[in-house]
Write a protein that holds these residues in place. Structure first.
Motif, PDB file in Angstrom:
ATOM      1  N   VAL A  64      12.699  -5.884   5.847  1.00 24.08           N
ATOM      2  CA  VAL A  64      12.710  -6.241   7.265  1.00 24.08           C
ATOM      3  C   VAL A  64      13.507  -7.531   7.458  1.00 24.08           C
ATOM      4  N   PHE A  65      13.232  -8.512   6.588  1.00 22.99           N
ATOM      5  CA  PHE A  65      13.991  -9.769   6.625  1.00 22.99           C
ATOM      6  C   PHE A  65      15.472  -9.491   6.408  1.00 22.99           C
ATOM      7  N   PHE A  66      15.780  -8.569   5.495  1.00 22.07           N
ATOM      8  CA  PHE A  66      17.173  -8.218   5.203  1.00 22.07           C
ATOM      9  C   PHE A  66      17.873  -7.701   6.447  1.00 22.07           C
ATOM     10  N   VAL A  67      17.217  -6.774   7.162  1.00 24.83           N
ATOM     11  CA  VAL A  67      17.846  -6.183   8.341  1.00 24.83           C
ATOM     12  C   VAL A  67      18.051  -7.248   9.415  1.00 24.83           C
ATOM     13  N   VAL A  68      16.992  -8.054   9.646  1.00 25.66           N
ATOM     14  CA  VAL A  68      17.087  -9.072  10.697  1.00 25.66           C
ATOM     15  C   VAL A  68      18.155 -10.096  10.359  1.00 25.66           C
ATOM     16  N   ALA A  69      18.183 -10.553   9.105  1.00 25.61           N
ATOM     17  CA  ALA A  69      19.158 -11.583   8.728  1.00 25.61           C
ATOM     18  C   ALA A  69      20.578 -11.054   8.815  1.00 25.61           C
TER      19      ALA A  69
ATOM     20  N   ALA B 158       0.825  -1.203   0.000  1.00 23.14           N
ATOM     21  CA  ALA B 158       0.000   0.000   0.000  1.00 23.14           C
ATOM     22  C   ALA B 158       0.851   1.242   0.000  1.00 23.14           C
ATOM     23  N   ASN B 159       2.032   1.179   0.631  1.00 21.74           N
ATOM     24  CA  ASN B 159       2.846   2.379   0.746  1.00 21.74           C
ATOM     25  C   ASN B 159       3.482   2.754  -0.570  1.00 21.74           C
ATOM     26  N   ALA B 160       3.740   1.773  -1.431  1.00 16.36           N
ATOM     27  CA  ALA B 160       4.347   2.083  -2.717  1.00 16.36           C
ATOM     28  C   ALA B 160       3.300   2.228  -3.800  1.00 16.36           C
ATOM     29  N   GLY B 161       2.046   1.957  -3.468  1.00 11.98           N
ATOM     30  CA  GLY B 161       1.001   2.062  -4.484  1.00 11.98           C
ATOM     31  C   GLY B 161       0.976   0.880  -5.422  1.00 11.98           C
TER      32      GLY B 161
ATOM     33  N   GLY C  33      18.620  -0.333   8.169  1.00 10.08           N
ATOM     34  CA  GLY C  33      17.745  -0.083   9.313  1.00 10.08           C
ATOM     35  C   GLY C  33      17.451   1.390   9.514  1.00 10.08           C
ATOM     36  N   LEU C  34      18.400   2.230   9.116  1.00 14.85           N
ATOM     37  CA  LEU C  34      18.178   3.666   9.274  1.00 14.85           C
ATOM     38  C   LEU C  34      17.676   4.309   7.987  1.00 14.85           C
ATOM     39  N   ASN C  35      17.258   3.469   7.038  1.00 20.36           N
ATOM     40  CA  ASN C  35      16.863   3.976   5.740  1.00 20.36           C
ATOM     41  C   ASN C  35      15.468   4.574   5.813  1.00 20.36           C
ATOM     42  N   LYS C  36      15.381   5.875   5.648  1.00 21.83           N
ATOM     43  CA  LYS C  36      14.077   6.518   5.748  1.00 21.83           C
ATOM     44  C   LYS C  36      14.148   7.823   4.981  1.00 21.83           C
ATOM     45  N   GLU C  37      13.141   8.101   4.205  1.00 23.06           N
ATOM     46  CA  GLU C  37      13.119   9.379   3.498  1.00 23.06           C
ATOM     47  C   GLU C  37      11.704   9.919   3.485  1.00 23.06           C
ATOM     48  N   THR C  38      11.589  11.193   3.823  1.00 20.66           N
ATOM     49  CA  THR C  38      10.280  11.845   3.826  1.00 20.66           C
ATOM     50  C   THR C  38      10.298  12.936   2.781  1.00 20.66           C
ATOM     51  N   LYS C  39       9.267  12.948   1.948  1.00 20.61           N
ATOM     52  CA  LYS C  39       9.213  13.966   0.900  1.00 20.61           C
ATOM     53  C   LYS C  39       7.799  14.481   0.766  1.00 20.61           C
ATOM     54  N   THR C  40       7.712  15.733   0.394  1.00 19.70           N
ATOM     55  CA  THR C  40       6.396  16.337   0.201  1.00 19.70           C
ATOM     56  C   THR C  40       6.159  16.522  -1.283  1.00 19.70           C
TER      57      THR C  40
ATOM     58  N   THR D  75       6.328   9.093   3.181  1.00 22.33           N
ATOM     59  CA  THR D  75       7.551   8.590   3.793  1.00 22.33           C
ATOM     60  C   THR D  75       7.880   7.236   3.192  1.00 22.33           C
ATOM     61  N   ALA D  76       9.144   7.038   2.891  1.00 26.12           N
ATOM     62  CA  ALA D  76       9.604   5.714   2.462  1.00 26.12           C
ATOM     63  C   ALA D  76      10.457   5.153   3.583  1.00 26.12           C
ATOM     64  N   LYS D  77       9.997   4.071   4.195  1.00 28.73           N
ATOM     65  CA  LYS D  77      10.725   3.440   5.291  1.00 28.73           C
ATOM     66  C   LYS D  77      11.019   2.007   4.910  1.00 28.73           C
ATOM     67  N   PHE D  78      12.018   1.436   5.558  1.00 24.68           N
ATOM     68  CA  PHE D  78      12.330   0.052   5.220  1.00 24.68           C
ATOM     69  C   PHE D  78      11.285  -0.896   5.776  1.00 24.68           C
ATOM     70  N   GLN D  79      10.526  -0.445   6.807  1.00 22.77           N
ATOM     71  CA  GLN D  79       9.532  -1.359   7.388  1.00 22.77           C
ATOM     72  C   GLN D  79       8.348  -1.601   6.460  1.00 22.77           C
ATOM     73  N   HIS D  80       8.219  -0.759   5.399  1.00 23.42           N
ATOM     74  CA  HIS D  80       7.087  -0.937   4.511  1.00 23.42           C
ATOM     75  C   HIS D  80       7.201  -2.220   3.711  1.00 23.42           C
ATOM     76  N   THR D  81       8.423  -2.698   3.510  1.00 24.77           N
ATOM     77  CA  THR D  81       8.630  -3.863   2.647  1.00 24.77           C
ATOM     78  C   THR D  81       9.099  -5.026   3.503  1.00 24.77           C
ATOM     79  N   PRO D  82       8.359  -6.144   3.541  1.00 21.35           N
ATOM     80  CA  PRO D  82       8.780  -7.277   4.379  1.00 21.35           C
ATOM     81  C   PRO D  82      10.146  -7.825   3.995  1.00 21.35           C
TER      82      PRO D  82
END
Lengths: 164, 198
Positions: B71-76, A112-115, B38-45, B61-68
């Motif tokens: 998340v697996f990448f960071v944990v592994a 949903a976040n990437a559309g 893990g610190l990958n985050k970008e906010t844009k308007t 906002t684009a965060k790494f938590q949005h993509t499973p």
């Protein structure tokens, strides 16, 4: 006698791993579905996603390798090389399953976040076949981990301890 | 003959230092991959539309938590770097413990498991990033890298570090497996002669 049963067990495992990798390959390649909605025709094939193409290639490599190792003679020195190659094939299998699973999960649930909208609603048969291919690939992976442990055991214990 | 020479070379004391150096490199590579992603985050308007003459802005906002997969990448990567740290500690401080075959076998098996783990994580993140970079017109998924360039760049850096970790872990695992063949002590107090099993 125990050695013979061990060897037959290893051969059976490798045959099963070959079968599983081949099944994953075939199921993924034959997954194709045409759907039309809103007067737009959509055909889903495995070549649409790079991850699925990689899955097919990786499973093809693993199948060919398993088939060739099936015919390796018992006393060949190449069995020590087989340990490292087994590790490489296991790596290839996990990476292909992981990549295909990541992309298939986006296809099923969307992002949903990437559309990105899920596509499994429009092409359910394609999604089911991809799921089946992934399950077969996972079975091949489990068999390969067992084979890796077996070849590690057989290369380290009997062959090298008996050499003086 | 070449194989036995390779095995002998893998068990000398020099290879102990090589193994330690490789483990330090793999630890730093996977740790940096985990931290950068893990610190990958970008906010844009963005301007999403116009109401009359005034532009309507929305913040994304684009965060790494949005993509499973990420998340697996960071944990592994965190798990593999922890494993490497543990192995380095065992290497440096476990010299007094007996060098049994169980210890070598467990190190070899753990190395193999971690090789598969890191290769799976790196590959999953790589293919998801490829979809994010190029989009997928068959599935009508738009690319996001043109809008979140910094997010994509950081992700690419983390991916490169993780793939370096994959190659390093593969070499480490191969060395660990070859050390199973002829075990010897790696502690600095004993002599450097490799022991040949009778």
């Amino acid at each position: 006698m125990a050695k013979l049963t061990k060897r037959i067990g290893a051969l059976v495992l490798r045959l099963a791993a070959f079968g599983a990798a081949l099944a994953a390959l075939i199921v993924m390649v034959t997954s194709r579905e045409r759907a039309s909605f809103f007067a737009v025709s959509l055909e889903a094939k495995y070549t649409d996603m790079a991850a699925f193409k990689y899955f097919v290639i990786a499973n093809a490599v693993v199948s060919v390798y398993s088939f060739l190792v099936l015919f390796l003679p018992k006393e060949s020195l190449l069995w020590k090389f087989v340990v490292v190659l087994d590790l490489l094939m296991t790596m290839l299998l996990t990476s292909s399953i992981s990549a295909a699973l990541a992309v298939a999960q986006v296809g099923k649930k969307g992002n949903a976040n990437a559309g990105w909208l899920p596509i499994c609603g429009q092409v359910p048969k394609f999604c089911d076949q991809v799921t089946g291919a992934l399950i077969a690939g996972f079975v091949a992976l489990v068999l390969y981990v067992l084979l890796l442990l077996y070849s590690l055991h057989s290369v380290v214990d009997p062959f090298l301890l008996q050499k003086s | 003959m070449a194989v036995s020479k390779l095995v002998l070379a893998a068990t000398s004391t020099k290879s102990c230092k090589v193994l330690l150096g490789l483990r330090v490199l793999a630890f730093s590579a996977t740790l940096s991959a985990a931290i950068v992603m893990g610190l990958n985050k970008e906010t844009k308007t963005f301007v999403v539309g116009n109401v009359g003459n005034t532009p309507v802005k929305a913040t994304f906002t684009a965060k790494f938590q949005h993509t499973p997969a990420f998340v697996f990448f960071v944990v592994a990567n965190a798990m593999v770097s922890f494993h490497n740290m543990l192995m380095i500690a065992v290497h440096l401080f476990g010299g007094e413990m007996e060098f049994t075959s169980f210890r070598l076998l467990s190190v070899a098996i753990l190395d193999m498991l971690n090789v598969t783990l890191i290769s799976a994580a790196a590959n999953a993140a790589a293919f998801i990033s490829e979809v994010g970079k190029n989009g997928n017109k068959h599935a009508r998924w738009d690319k996001i890298c043109d809008r979140f360039a910094t997010y994509c760049d950081h992700g690419a850096g983390a991916l490169i570090a993780a793939f370096a970790g994959v190659v390093l872990m593969l070499i480490i695992s191969a060395i660990s497996i070859s050390r199973l063949a002829q075990p010897n002590k790696c502690s600095s107090s004993t002599a450097a002669a490799p022991s040949v099993l009778p």
